[in-house]
Design a protein around this motif. Structure first.
Motif, mmCIF file in Angstrom:
data_model
loop_
_atom_site.group_PDB
_atom_site.id
_atom_site.type_symbol
_atom_site.label_atom_id
_atom_site.label_comp_id
_atom_site.label_asym_id
_atom_site.label_seq_id
_atom_site.Cartn_x
_atom_site.Cartn_y
_atom_site.Cartn_z
ATOM 1 N N TYR A 85 6.870 -44.339 28.834
ATOM 2 C CA TYR A 85 6.895 -45.458 29.907
ATOM 3 C C TYR A 85 7.360 -47.332 28.957
ATOM 4 O O TYR A 85 7.933 -46.774 28.019
ATOM 5 C CB TYR A 85 5.265 -45.503 29.688
ATOM 6 N N GLY A 86 6.786 -48.059 29.781
ATOM 7 C CA GLY A 86 8.005 -49.289 28.593
ATOM 8 C C GLY A 86 8.947 -49.316 28.245
ATOM 9 O O GLY A 86 10.210 -48.848 29.267
ATOM 10 N N ASP A 87 8.942 -49.639 26.821
ATOM 11 C CA ASP A 87 10.862 -49.638 26.051
ATOM 12 C C ASP A 87 10.778 -48.243 26.219
ATOM 13 O O ASP A 87 12.256 -47.721 26.208
ATOM 14 C CB ASP A 87 10.683 -50.293 24.759
ATOM 15 N N GLY A 88 10.214 -47.257 26.951
ATOM 16 C CA GLY A 88 11.116 -45.748 26.625
ATOM 17 C C GLY A 88 11.031 -44.765 25.350
ATOM 18 O O GLY A 88 11.418 -43.795 25.269
ATOM 19 N N PRO A 110 12.662 -44.653 35.241
ATOM 20 C CA PRO A 110 12.118 -45.669 36.336
ATOM 21 C C PRO A 110 11.537 -47.065 35.889
ATOM 22 O O PRO A 110 10.645 -45.957 34.844
ATOM 23 C CB PRO A 110 11.946 -45.499 37.952
ATOM 24 N N TRP A 111 11.727 -47.439 35.444
ATOM 25 C CA TRP A 111 10.424 -49.059 34.554
ATOM 26 C C TRP A 111 10.910 -48.620 33.106
ATOM 27 O O TRP A 111 10.275 -48.579 32.720
ATOM 28 C CB TRP A 111 9.374 -48.606 35.004
ATOM 29 N N THR A 112 11.919 -48.188 32.670
ATOM 30 C CA THR A 112 12.119 -48.006 30.838
ATOM 31 C C THR A 112 13.151 -49.458 30.659
ATOM 32 O O THR A 112 13.931 -48.856 29.299
ATOM 33 C CB THR A 112 12.137 -46.672 30.890
ATOM 34 N N TRP A 113 14.187 -49.376 30.927
ATOM 35 C CA TRP A 113 14.849 -50.285 31.097
ATOM 36 C C TRP A 113 14.492 -52.028 31.099
ATOM 37 O O TRP A 113 14.442 -52.926 32.013
ATOM 38 C CB TRP A 113 16.446 -50.426 31.810
ATOM 39 N N GLU A 114 13.872 -52.515 30.202
ATOM 40 C CA GLU A 114 13.609 -54.179 29.537
ATOM 41 C C GLU A 114 14.665 -54.875 29.856
ATOM 42 O O GLU A 114 15.979 -55.303 29.032
ATOM 43 C CB GLU A 114 12.762 -54.734 28.736
#
Length: 237
Positions: free
Chosen positions: A75-78, A226-230
């Motif tokens: 999650y977040g930044d992976g 999904p959701w891990t690329w800032e």
């Protein structure tokens, strides 16, 4: 006492199964999807279409394991945020079809990118579908509750890799219709931002365009899930 024994047995089974689980290596070639479906796995979605621009319909499908296991998901930044979840693993697989032999040949297996059935929040199952259009592999997800999100990704086979060329991130309220819609064009490094109301997309919505800055295109190999690329500060895709 009998119930306690049952619970302990179930816990031990879960722990033992999680310790021994490994992802299968899919068969390299075959004539149909049955040849690529390992024991204890099932197909949950399938698409046919030309992905490598040879005018022949290729095969893409998503597999799901029959039993839940303990997985560490990013999650977040992976990197720094890994959460343990008890859920059924999934696999995204691509096979190119050979027109001469009529066989499908292995092209790609990804064990991480497809969201699991419990990763959609209160809405439930987040994986909506996969399609093939204009030589592109498209993946659609949706989740949330009163505030919902939609994620759409487009990958193309280029230089023997699966490159993310476009994406769409929509965040909206199902009651008020308040919306933010981000359409990404990674080839031209542009983002179209639409904000306003999802129920009145053609009226009174603000539209702007921004330039994207990044060193290289993301691929299915280096885009964890999904959701891990800032992409920008606090802006995740």
């Amino acid at each position: 006492m009998r119930y306690l024994t049952l619970i302990l047995s179930l816990f031990c089974w879960q722990f033992s199964f999680a310790q021994t689980f490994t992802y299968p290596k899919l068969n390299t070639q075959g004539t149909d999807i049955r040849a690529f479906t390992p024991a204890n796995w099932k197909v949950i979605d399938t698409a046919f279409g030309d992905l490598n621009n040879d005018k022949v319909e290729d095969l893409v499908f998503v597999l799901e394991f029959n039993n839940p296991i303990i997985e560490k998901r990013a999650y977040g930044d992976g990197e720094t945020e890994l959460i343990k979840e008890f859920q059924k693993p999934r696999i995204l697989a691509v096979y190119f079809k050979n027109a001469r032999s009529n066989n499908y040949k292995f092209a790609m297996q990804n064990n991480n990118f497809i969201l699991r059935s419990q990763e959609g929040g209160e809405l439930g199952e987040p994986f909506k579908n996969l399609t093939i259009e204009n030589n592109s592999l498209n993946l659609a997800f949706e989740g949330g509750s009163n505030w919902r999100w939609k994620l759409n990704y487009q990958f193309k086979y280029q230089n023997k890799d699966w490159v993310l060329t476009q994406a769409n991130n929509i965040y909206y309220n199902i009651t008020s219709g308040e919306m933010t819609d981000k359409l990404y064009d990674f080839v031209n490094k542009k983002m179209k931002l639409t904000s306003g109301n999802i129920f009145a997309r053609n009226n009174l919505n603000d539209v702007s365009e921004e330039t994207l800055y990044y060193a290289q295109l993301r691929t299915l190999n280096n885009f964890k899930k999904p959701w891990t690329w800032e992409i920008t500060k606090d802006n995740f895709l």
